[in-house]
Design a protein around this motif. Structure first.
Motif: not given
Length: 208
Positions: A160-179
């Motif tokens: 589903s969307f939340p599972a796929v999207a969350i997995n992909a988001y957590n794989l991004m570099p640290d400098d992208l996982r900020i607000i």
């Protein structure tokens, strides 16, 4: 998905019959304005995860880009123009993403808007968003809550969307996982990172 792919394939054949041009610029315009939007409408709902459907959707763009004259050579034996450039090279030359890459990018943008509070979260709660001391964001997976589900239900949830999207988001570099200050700033950083990741969709018969 099959019905959408068939309908869009017919539209692409209509474009090829109606417009005589085969220049890269004009073919790119036709692709991005008439064909791609039909292959992406509401993709968060029907997002494909199996290779069969991914390849089926990708085949529409792959077939259309094969007709660009820049990627063809005249074959004396059969007396016709044939494509001699593989799909990955065609994407790079036309400066476009594969359809799979476009869907993944849209998933990440949508999830970022949910994290930033611009959209209501789907499939996770605000409490599942974790902020580290360096402002890095991680979203906790929440699909195992409750009693054990049947296998087919688990498969649907993990695709589903939340599972796929969350997995992909957590794989991004640290400098992208900020607000970021704006969504456009995140989008620019995301595109810059995606340039470092090969856009090579898993399609069969790449040279055709």
């Amino acid at each position: 998905i099959a019905e959408m792919a068939r309908g869009t394939q017919r539209l692409s054949f209509w474009c090829l019959r109606t417009f005589g041009t085969r220049s890269p610029e004009n073919m790119r315009i036709l692709l991005k304005t008439l064909i791609v939007p039909k292959l992406e409408y509401a993709c968060l709902v029907w997002y494909p995860t199996d290779k069969a459907n991914i390849n089926l959707i990708e085949s529409v763009q792959k077939t259309f880009t094969r007709k660009v004259r820049e990627f063809q050579e005249w074959n004396e034996e059969i007396g016709a123009w044939i494509c001699t450039t593989d799909y990955w090279q065609r994407l790079n030359s036309l400066k476009i993403y594969s359809l799979q890459r476009r869907r993944d990018r849209y998933l990440l943008l949508t999830l970022y808007k949910m994290i930033a509070g611009l959209l209501d979260p789907i499939g996770f709660r605000r409490e599942d968003i974790r902020f580290s001391q360096r402002r890095k964001i991680t979203i906790r997976r929440v699909l195992c809550r409750g009693r054990r589900k049947r296998r087919w239900v688990q498969t649907l949830r993990y695709n589903s969307f939340p599972a796929v999207a969350i997995n992909a988001y957590n794989l991004m570099p640290d400098d992208l996982r900020i607000i970021f200050s704006t969504v456009d700033t995140f989008k620019a950083g995301l595109d810059k990172w995606l340039e470092t990741v090969p856009d090579e969709p898993d399609c069969h018969n790449q040279r055709t």
